[in-house]
Design an enzyme around this catalytic site. Sequence first.
Site, PDB file in Angstrom:
ATOM      1  N   HIS A 176       0.876  -1.244   0.045  1.00 12.77           N
ATOM      2  CA  HIS A 176      -0.077  -0.044   0.026  1.00 12.77           C
ATOM      3  C   HIS A 176       0.837   1.347   0.011  1.00 12.77           C
ATOM      4  O   HIS A 176       0.435   2.489  -0.186  1.00 12.77           O
ATOM      5  CB  HIS A 176      -0.983  -0.123   0.998  1.00 12.77           C
TER       6      HIS A 176
ATOM      7  N   ASP B  84      -2.082   1.834  -4.891  1.00 12.14           N
ATOM      8  CA  ASP B  84      -3.486   2.559  -3.960  1.00 12.14           C
ATOM      9  C   ASP B  84      -4.488   1.211  -4.670  1.00 12.14           C
ATOM     10  O   ASP B  84      -4.544   0.657  -5.702  1.00 12.14           O
ATOM     11  CB  ASP B  84      -3.629   3.845  -4.261  1.00 12.14           C
TER      12      ASP B  84
END
Length: 212
Positions: A191, A195
């Site tokens: 992450h 995204d």
Amino acid sequence: EHMSKAVNVPHMGFSDEVDMTKVLKLRDDIRTSFVGSPDALSKMSVLPILIKAASLALLEYPVLNSSLSECHKMVKLHEDHNIGIAMDTPKGLIVPKIKMVQKLSIVDIAYQLKDLIDKAMNGKISMNDLANGTFTISNIGIIGGTYTSPILLDPEVAIGAIGRMRTLPRFDSEGKVIPVPVLPVSWSADHRVVDGATLARFNALWKSYLEN
């Protein structure tokens, strides 16, 4: 070592399912073309098709084919798609790589996958076979199960886990219930680099290649 590092990576997950009707037709067409020959492709699985579709999707979303530097400040995009295939062997889990998948056909991938499986099961995988991976696919479906939360192979930033294909009831365009071969897939991504929207779009493109 890779697993220990992955524990500290913020994983993001995404799951979906794929209608495998057209993939199975393509697989069967390839198998048929090799029937009667000693060639291993007469028993080819769907995995080479899934791998090629992933490579095509990576061309549009190259950030998933990248790695994060040890200082966590630089992302390196990799030109080659060196896709690792997680394998359960008599000596444990290993992840040999099919190199430069972006330049290979489905048949080429099938040959290389068969070669890696044979070497893995006979304890002949080399360090070169295990090196320089950029993206990983785990075919847990050969053991069982549907969805999972795959752990990244550091320093890669994305991994996919393929579950067991099942025939399930689905509605067609006319609202009728029909049997459909459904493949579950679970993705994980770093992450810090990827995204959620990017991972979802990558999956949608990969899925579209397989369904259309």
